[in-house]
Design a protein around this motif. Sequence first.
Motif, PDB file in Angstrom:
ATOM      1  N   ILE A  38       0.875  -1.165   0.000  1.00  0.00           N
ATOM      2  CA  ILE A  38       0.000   0.000   0.000  1.00  0.00           C
ATOM      3  C   ILE A  38       0.914   1.217   0.000  1.00  0.00           C
ATOM      4  N   PRO A  39       1.127   1.861  -1.133  1.00  0.00           N
ATOM      5  CA  PRO A  39       2.111   2.943  -1.211  1.00  0.00           C
ATOM      6  C   PRO A  39       1.835   4.038  -0.198  1.00  0.00           C
ATOM      7  N   PHE A  40       2.914   4.557   0.382  1.00  0.00           N
ATOM      8  CA  PHE A  40       2.902   5.682   1.308  1.00  0.00           C
ATOM      9  C   PHE A  40       2.207   5.328   2.626  1.00  0.00           C
ATOM     10  N   LEU A  41       0.955   4.957   2.598  1.00  0.00           N
ATOM     11  CA  LEU A  41       0.209   4.699   3.824  1.00  0.00           C
ATOM     12  C   LEU A  41       0.759   3.486   4.570  1.00  0.00           C
ATOM     13  N   GLY A  42       1.024   2.401   3.859  1.00  0.00           N
ATOM     14  CA  GLY A  42       1.535   1.205   4.506  1.00  0.00           C
ATOM     15  C   GLY A  42       2.912   1.405   5.095  1.00  0.00           C
ATOM     16  N   ALA A  43       3.784   2.093   4.383  1.00  0.00           N
ATOM     17  CA  ALA A  43       5.134   2.338   4.887  1.00  0.00           C
ATOM     18  C   ALA A  43       5.108   3.216   6.133  1.00  0.00           C
ATOM     19  N   ILE A  44       4.246   4.208   6.153  1.00  0.00           N
ATOM     20  CA  ILE A  44       4.149   5.090   7.319  1.00  0.00           C
ATOM     21  C   ILE A  44       3.655   4.318   8.537  1.00  0.00           C
ATOM     22  N   ALA A  45       2.626   3.482   8.361  1.00  0.00           N
ATOM     23  CA  ALA A  45       2.051   2.738   9.482  1.00  0.00           C
ATOM     24  C   ALA A  45       3.050   1.738  10.065  1.00  0.00           C
ATOM     25  N   THR A  46       3.712   0.955   9.195  1.00  0.00           N
ATOM     26  CA  THR A  46       4.655  -0.043   9.691  1.00  0.00           C
ATOM     27  C   THR A  46       5.908   0.608  10.268  1.00  0.00           C
ATOM     28  N   GLY A  47       6.354   1.720   9.704  1.00  0.00           N
ATOM     29  CA  GLY A  47       7.483   2.441  10.289  1.00  0.00           C
ATOM     30  C   GLY A  47       7.154   2.994  11.661  1.00  0.00           C
ATOM     31  N   ALA A  48       5.944   3.504  11.828  1.00  0.00           N
ATOM     32  CA  ALA A  48       5.521   3.996  13.141  1.00  0.00           C
ATOM     33  C   ALA A  48       5.480   2.869  14.170  1.00  0.00           C
ATOM     34  N   LEU A  49       5.084   1.667  13.736  1.00  0.00           N
ATOM     35  CA  LEU A  49       5.081   0.524  14.649  1.00  0.00           C
ATOM     36  C   LEU A  49       6.490   0.180  15.118  1.00  0.00           C
ATOM     37  N   ALA A  50       7.457   0.215  14.209  1.00  0.00           N
ATOM     38  CA  ALA A  50       8.845  -0.064  14.595  1.00  0.00           C
ATOM     39  C   ALA A  50       9.356   0.973  15.592  1.00  0.00           C
ATOM     40  N   VAL A  51       9.035   2.231  15.363  1.00  0.00           N
ATOM     41  CA  VAL A  51       9.460   3.292  16.280  1.00  0.00           C
ATOM     42  C   VAL A  51       8.784   3.121  17.638  1.00  0.00           C
ATOM     43  N   PHE A  52       7.521   2.734  17.641  1.00  0.00           N
ATOM     44  CA  PHE A  52       6.796   2.548  18.908  1.00  0.00           C
ATOM     45  C   PHE A  52       7.409   1.425  19.735  1.00  0.00           C
ATOM     46  N   ILE A  53       7.752   0.295  19.105  1.00  0.00           N
ATOM     47  CA  ILE A  53       8.377  -0.812  19.845  1.00  0.00           C
ATOM     48  C   ILE A  53       9.731  -0.393  20.389  1.00  0.00           C
ATOM     49  N   ALA A  54      10.498   0.362  19.598  1.00  0.00           N
ATOM     50  CA  ALA A  54      11.780   0.860  20.100  1.00  0.00           C
ATOM     51  C   ALA A  54      11.588   1.789  21.287  1.00  0.00           C
ATOM     52  N   LEU A  55      10.555   2.624  21.260  1.00  0.00           N
ATOM     53  CA  LEU A  55      10.281   3.534  22.369  1.00  0.00           C
ATOM     54  C   LEU A  55       9.880   2.775  23.619  1.00  0.00           C
ATOM     55  N   VAL A  56       9.046   1.760  23.469  1.00  0.00           N
ATOM     56  CA  VAL A  56       8.550   1.015  24.624  1.00  0.00           C
ATOM     57  C   VAL A  56       9.663   0.221  25.295  1.00  0.00           C
ATOM     58  N   TYR A  57      10.554  -0.369  24.506  1.00  0.00           N
ATOM     59  CA  TYR A  57      11.581  -1.245  25.058  1.00  0.00           C
ATOM     60  C   TYR A  57      12.865  -0.502  25.415  1.00  0.00           C
ATOM     61  N   ASN A  58      13.307   0.395  24.546  1.00  0.00           N
ATOM     62  CA  ASN A  58      14.654   0.958  24.691  1.00  0.00           C
ATOM     63  C   ASN A  58      14.691   2.439  25.011  1.00  0.00           C
ATOM     64  N   GLY A  59      13.562   3.096  25.078  1.00  0.00           N
ATOM     65  CA  GLY A  59      13.564   4.496  25.462  1.00  0.00           C
ATOM     66  C   GLY A  59      13.523   5.452  24.281  1.00  0.00           C
ATOM     67  N   PRO A  60      13.411   6.760  24.585  1.00  0.00           N
ATOM     68  CA  PRO A  60      13.223   7.751  23.514  1.00  0.00           C
ATOM     69  C   PRO A  60      14.440   7.917  22.607  1.00  0.00           C
ATOM     70  N   ILE A  61      15.668   7.782  23.147  1.00  0.00           N
ATOM     71  CA  ILE A  61      16.855   7.962  22.304  1.00  0.00           C
ATOM     72  C   ILE A  61      16.912   6.882  21.237  1.00  0.00           C
ATOM     73  N   ASN A  62      16.697   5.637  21.660  1.00  0.00           N
ATOM     74  CA  ASN A  62      16.697   4.539  20.698  1.00  0.00           C
ATOM     75  C   ASN A  62      15.553   4.681  19.698  1.00  0.00           C
ATOM     76  N   ALA A  63      14.415   5.183  20.163  1.00  0.00           N
ATOM     77  CA  ALA A  63      13.282   5.388  19.254  1.00  0.00           C
ATOM     78  C   ALA A  63      13.598   6.460  18.219  1.00  0.00           C
ATOM     79  N   LEU A  64      14.301   7.525  18.627  1.00  0.00           N
ATOM     80  CA  LEU A  64      14.686   8.566  17.664  1.00  0.00           C
ATOM     81  C   LEU A  64      15.651   8.012  16.621  1.00  0.00           C
ATOM     82  N   VAL A  65      16.593   7.171  17.052  1.00  0.00           N
ATOM     83  CA  VAL A  65      17.519   6.560  16.086  1.00  0.00           C
ATOM     84  C   VAL A  65      16.755   5.633  15.142  1.00  0.00           C
ATOM     85  N   MET A  66      15.797   4.869  15.685  1.00  0.00           N
ATOM     86  CA  MET A  66      14.979   4.000  14.840  1.00  0.00           C
ATOM     87  C   MET A  66      14.161   4.820  13.860  1.00  0.00           C
ATOM     88  N   LEU A  67      13.651   5.962  14.315  1.00  0.00           N
ATOM     89  CA  LEU A  67      12.934   6.849  13.408  1.00  0.00           C
ATOM     90  C   LEU A  67      13.846   7.333  12.281  1.00  0.00           C
TER      91      LEU A  67
END
Length: 404
Positions: A270-299
């Motif tokens: 799903i162009p654009f929409l799918g990439a944004i949603a799945t990328g946000a999920l990766a950033v959210f998991i990084a934030l929950v487990y490793n904190g905001p710094i790791n989430a910013l790097v994942m972003l």
Amino acid sequence: MTEQKTERLSEPAAGPDPVDDAAVELPLGVRVAAAWSWRLIVIGVAVAALLWLIVEVRIIVIPILIAILLTALLQPLVNALRRLGLPRWVGVVAALLALFASVSLLVVLIVTQLRSGLEDVTSRSTRAWRDFLAWIETSFGVSGDQVDGFIDQIVRTIEDHQDEIWSGALAATTTAGQVLTGALLTLFSLIFFLLDGKRIWFWVLGFLPSRAHAPVDTAGRAGWSSVGQYVRVQIFVAFVDAVGIGVGAAILGVPLPVPIAILVFLGSFIPFLGAIATGALAVFIALVYNGPINALVMLGVVILVQQLESHVLQPLVMGTAVRVHPLGVVLAVSTGALLAGIPGALFAVPLAAALNAMVNALNERGWERGHDPVAAFLKGDKRQRVVRRRARHVARLERRKGSA
């Protein structure tokens, strides 16, 4: 006395002169606008009727469209095995087995990986939400109950309008019976498209006037080629996105990198929409487990991969394959999502690519004048049936001689 009466009858009546409608000459712009207006009204009514019909039979339309995309993906494998001298049914079976194996592998990986980590993700998300509420309360003086009430109000609003948000004109089927029916229809359509797609195409062409066979066949072949190129290139782009984000998550120590990569791969269709949603999920998991710094790097990793796709893969690979401008892709996806929800966003780009290729083929007028592809196909098909019938007859005679 009689002459005076005659003169009075011959005098013109009082009042304004009557206007002859034929003598009124409208400006050219008004006449052109009027001519275009009624034609556009007719086209609009026809499009509205077509959309209404598609909505009514969406349980048939969506599986057939999925089968067409899968056929465009698997057809090269069937043709390759056919060129090796194998029967077509062998190529179809091999293509179906490859498809089922790939889908099963993705499902097994997602289920096995999420089964061990989903509960931990839920508990950590709850804990992170509580910490966020505490930070809001201490920093801004807003109580956690107020934030919870605001979030609950947003959730209730979404639930009240979820039909408008998710369904659209082509709402995805939700009941188990509809899902099963759609899956079976997709499977049967895929089998017949792979086995006898050319015959089906010429059967459809047979409903058109004979003079339209050649141009429609040329346009259809161009559109089909564009759809096939889009599907294969989109798989490559989705693979690059999945590998880039999955490897980045593994290097940063983000949990569940394999499910994240698989979800990114599936969402990239799903162009654009799918990439944004799945990328946000990766950033959210990084934030929950490793904190905001790791989430910013994942972003940053997600943005880097998306920029690579947008500025390298899309212009060089996707643009060459489907020849649709990125702005056209954005507009097509937005319109498809608005009219048909998730299915509309999924089918918008291949449909736009096919229409673009078909219009270009019609403008080039590259078909042979006086050539009727339907008649030629029927003639060749009849000749092949005669050859196969003779071959079976010769084989039966040889078997009889051998048995004697």
